[in-house]
Design a protein around this motif. Structure first.
Motif, mmCIF file in Angstrom:
data_model
loop_
_atom_site.group_PDB
_atom_site.id
_atom_site.type_symbol
_atom_site.label_atom_id
_atom_site.label_comp_id
_atom_site.label_asym_id
_atom_site.label_seq_id
_atom_site.Cartn_x
_atom_site.Cartn_y
_atom_site.Cartn_z
ATOM 1 N N PRO A 40 42.762 2.691 85.872
ATOM 2 C CA PRO A 40 41.530 3.483 85.834
ATOM 3 C C PRO A 40 41.749 4.846 86.484
ATOM 4 N N LEU A 41 40.996 5.828 86.011
ATOM 5 C CA LEU A 41 41.098 7.170 86.557
ATOM 6 C C LEU A 41 40.503 7.216 87.958
ATOM 7 N N VAL A 42 41.279 7.748 88.881
ATOM 8 C CA VAL A 42 40.821 7.879 90.260
ATOM 9 C C VAL A 42 41.032 9.322 90.669
ATOM 10 N N ILE A 43 39.994 9.945 91.136
ATOM 11 C CA ILE A 43 40.090 11.321 91.603
ATOM 12 C C ILE A 43 40.340 11.269 93.107
ATOM 13 N N PRO A 44 41.466 11.812 93.556
ATOM 14 C CA PRO A 44 41.735 11.772 94.993
ATOM 15 C C PRO A 44 40.772 12.686 95.738
ATOM 16 N N PRO A 45 40.463 12.353 96.956
ATOM 17 C CA PRO A 45 39.527 13.203 97.708
ATOM 18 C C PRO A 45 40.165 14.540 98.045
#
Length: 136
Positions: A40-45
């Motif tokens: 799944p796509l995860v946007i890093p902070p």
């Protein structure tokens, strides 16, 4: 001999068609779309972001026209020595800086050259080998 040719042709067709069936030889091959699952796509902070201050100006609204000119023309950078030489040889020190304004001025005298000049200017580029003369 006459009867053996159609019989042999028929047998050859039966043998070739039997190779198309799935009874005896069936390879178990993987489905190429089901081999790997996509993560799944995860946007890093992004820890460099700070919350906006109430009443402060938005950073993307500051001089959008100046930002556009900087992006197109590179901002206020010094000319190189080669560029200065070319500009000076072209008469850049005595050039009229308002030429675009005077060209668009309605009081500028314009000579109408007619449709022939317009057609010559609008002609496609080429070496002219396919050009033909027309009798008028």
């Amino acid at each position: 001999m006459r009867k053996s040719v159609p019989i042999l042709a028929g047998l050859a067709c039966v043998v070739l068609l039997s190779g198309c069936g799935k009874r005896g030889y069936d390879r178990a091959r993987p489905d190429e779309f089901a081999v790997a699952r996509q993560a799944p796509l995860v946007i890093p902070p992004d820890y460099s972001l700070v919350p906006p201050q109430p009443g402060a100006a938005r950073p993307q609204d500051n001089a959008s026209q100046a930002q556009t000119l900087d992006a197109l023309f590179g901002g206020n950078t010094q000319r190189s020595a080669a560029e200065n030489g070319v500009v000076n040889q072209a008469g850049g020190d005595s050039a009229d800086t308002g030429i675009r304004s005077s060209v668009g001025d309605p009081a500028t005298n314009v000579v109408d050259k007619g449709a022939t000049t317009r057609d010559i200017v609008a002609a496609p580029e080429g070496d002219g080998q396919d050009a033909k003369a027309s009798a008028q």
